[in-house]
Structures are given as C-alpha cells and as structure tokens.
Enzyme design. Structure first.
Site, short mmCIF file in Angstrom:
data_model
loop_
_atom_site.label_atom_id
_atom_site.label_comp_id
_atom_site.label_asym_id
_atom_site.label_seq_id
_atom_site.Cartn_x
_atom_site.Cartn_y
_atom_site.Cartn_z
N TYR A 122 9.28 -21.87 -9.51
CA TYR A 122 8.95 -20.68 -10.28
C TYR A 122 9.97 -20.46 -11.40
O TYR A 122 11.17 -20.29 -11.15
CB TYR A 122 8.91 -19.43 -9.40
CG TYR A 122 7.90 -19.50 -8.26
CD1 TYR A 122 6.82 -20.37 -8.29
CD2 TYR A 122 8.03 -18.67 -7.15
CE1 TYR A 122 5.91 -20.42 -7.26
CE2 TYR A 122 7.13 -18.71 -6.10
CZ TYR A 122 6.07 -19.60 -6.16
OH TYR A 122 5.17 -19.65 -5.12
N GLY A 137 -2.26 -14.80 -2.04
CA GLY A 137 -3.43 -14.46 -2.84
C GLY A 137 -4.43 -13.55 -2.17
O GLY A 137 -5.64 -13.73 -2.34
N PRO A 138 -4.00 -12.54 -1.39
CA PRO A 138 -4.98 -11.66 -0.75
C PRO A 138 -5.82 -10.87 -1.75
O PRO A 138 -6.90 -10.40 -1.41
CB PRO A 138 -4.12 -10.74 0.11
CG PRO A 138 -2.77 -10.74 -0.55
CD PRO A 138 -2.61 -12.12 -1.08
N ALA A 194 -6.60 -12.30 -4.71
CA ALA A 194 -7.28 -13.33 -5.50
C ALA A 194 -7.00 -13.19 -6.99
O ALA A 194 -7.90 -13.09 -7.81
CB ALA A 194 -8.79 -13.31 -5.24
N GLY A 250 -5.95 -10.73 -8.64
CA GLY A 250 -6.38 -9.46 -9.21
C GLY A 250 -7.86 -9.20 -9.12
O GLY A 250 -8.31 -8.08 -9.40
N LEU A 254 -9.63 -8.74 -6.63
CA LEU A 254 -9.92 -7.73 -5.61
C LEU A 254 -9.02 -6.50 -5.73
O LEU A 254 -8.95 -5.69 -4.82
CB LEU A 254 -9.75 -8.35 -4.22
CG LEU A 254 -10.72 -9.51 -3.91
CD1 LEU A 254 -10.33 -10.18 -2.60
CD2 LEU A 254 -12.15 -9.01 -3.85
#
Length: 300
Positions: A51, A198-199, A201, A203, A205
């Site tokens: 990163y 990524g819960p 996704a 943005g 969700l």
C-alpha cells in the site's frame, strides 16, 4: 466492542477492524482516523507493504507510537518492488519473505507483527518454501501468527492442508458471496477464521452513495434494484452500511470485517455496526434471497 478469537490462536480481534489501505497519504488525517478507531474499540489494523509503496505501513507505525500494545497488527508480503522497474513482481520465496519482514518491522516501528499474511498466491507457487518462511518467523518471535489473503479456493485448500494458518482474508459481502460455497465450510472445519474484506464492496453497499458501475455478477441496474430491496430493511437504528457489515459478520466463519475509511464520517458509520443487534437468521436468509449466490468459476 465484541472480540472474537482468530482461528485457534491466542489473538482476539475486534469484530470490526480497520482496513488501512483507504487511509491515503495525508499523514495527519490518517493518524487521526486510526486514533479514533482505537478510541472506539477497534483493535485490529490491517495494512500491507504494497500500500502506497510502504508509506501506509509507516503511517500506521507512527499512529501506534505509545499504543502498540493495544493493537493486533496485521500486514502482508509477497509483492516485490524491483529497483529500476515499474510496478511490483510476485515473490513468495522464503528468502524474500524473511527479508521483507525486516523491512515491514522497520516501517511499522515495531519488533513483532501479530498477523503476517501472504498477499495473494497461485497454485504454482513454492508453497512449502513459503510456509517454511512463516514458520521460521513465528519460531523466532518476529510474527505471532500467519495467514493468507486469497480468493482462490485451490490455493486456500493447499494452505489448510499443509500449514498452520490462523486466518484467510477473503472478499466477502452481500454482492460477493463466493466464499460461502467454496471456502468457508472448509475453514470452519479446521478452525481457521475468515477476515472479511470489502464488506461494502468498494462503496456499492454504503449508505448515501449510489453505484456508478456494475460489480462482479451485477449490472448497474441490478445493483440499484438490490439496494432498493436492502433499504427496505433499514431502520432508525441501522442504515445500509451497517446492514452490509452485519451481513458479513453473520457468517460463523468470519472473525472480523475490515471496512476501509478515508473520512471520519465513513469511519463512524462503519463502527456504528458494532452497536446494533446481530442479524437474525430470518434476516440473513431474506438478504440471501435478494442477492446472488455467486460461485467461483476459476481456481476452484
């Protein structure tokens, strides 16, 4: 905040962590977000040497000065920058992992890493060589536990059968449910935890944000339709963001979800998911009826 055991290790992680990739390179803003997260009960921070070419690790290290003992610190390895070349190359060799660990320690300003993760992986990798590196680092006390960050079931199965990984970081959300079918039951059987990345996704969700393009198995119009159905489940206590995070946490294989945040507003909205009730079995099934039970089509 509720804490869960990571695999069968002695690491207990807050059910909502902070994915540090989204923090950006504005040091003061990033450090403020990390401190706010810690103050609100987060104890799991996930970064990677990839990163911002190591800058993210450096910022995380500065934010943890004087607070290192409050945190389960995770970083990743395997993507190698070669002097004089653009981008990164994949290197899961033992020699590189041992060398890269030292560099991460320096950038993070610490003498140990709680969770060291292989940042990818293919079935053609020298897997035994890679495992030897992690086991050596663990024996030396450089790392406490290790895991992999992968969405490839064929690779995950190899590490489950050949290593002592504590976790698998896997992309998991209402719109990416591939792990439910191909990976999670195996990990549950072997007491290996899922770290759900990524819960939201990217943005798609998130509350107050409309998707601009499709993702995975969803065209844009399908996403809008899914959001409308999910918004019917919103209450005065929970918005779409919190509903989505709680969905990822509802699977018993998941120990921690790591949404990212680049602003205080996003961070607080994410962390509010810890303050609402868990989803009921009926709510989980209803959400599954709205969404697609996607499956892996390659690397199975």
């Amino acid at each position: 905040m509720k804490k869960n055991r990571l695999g069968s290790s002695e690491l207990f992680v807050s059910e909502i962590g902070l994915g540090c990739m989204s923090l950006g390179t504005d040091e003061s803003n990033a450090i403020a977000l990390i401190h706010e997260a810690l103050d609100r009960g987060v104890n799991f921070l996930d970064t990677a040497d990839l990163y911002d070419a190591g800058t993210n690790e450096e910022i995380v290290g500065k934010a943890l000065e004087g607070r290192r003992d409050q945190v389960i610190l995770a970083t990743k390895v395997g993507n190698r920058r070669i002097l004089g070349q653009d981008g990164w190359s994949w290197d899961p060799s033992k020699a590189y992992i041992l060398s890269a660990a030292k560099d991460s320690l320096r950038r993070l300003g610490t003498d140990y890493i709680d969770l060291y993760q292989l940042h990818g992986g293919t079935i053609e990798d020298p897997i035994d060589d890679t495992i030897e590196a992690f086991e050596q680092l663990k024996k030396e006390g450089v790392i406490r536990e290790y895991g992999i960050s992968s969405i490839r079931p064929n690779v995950i199965r190899e590490y489950v059968s050949r290593s002592s990984i504590s976790s698998v970081m896997n992309q998991y959300s209402i719109v990416d449910r591939r792990g439910e079918e191909a990976v999670f039951p195996l990990l549950q059987e072997h007491r290996i935890s899922v770290i759900a990345r990524g819960p939201l996704a990217s943005g798609v969700l998130a509350a107050n944000r409309e998707p601009a393009k499709g993702v995975l198995d969803y065209e844009l119009d399908e996403l809008h339709d899914l959001r409308r159905k999910l918004q019917e489940l919103e209450t005065s206590e929970r918005c779409l963001t919190q509903l989505a995070i709680r969905y990822s946490l509802a699977h018993p294989a998941v120990a921690v979800a790591i949404p990212g945040a680049s602003s205080r507003e996003q961070l607080l909205q994410n962390l509010a998911a810890a303050d609402i009730p868990e989803l009921s079995t009926a709510e989980v099934e209803l959400i599954r009826s709205f969404s697609k039970a996607n499956q892996y089509t390659v690397h199975r």
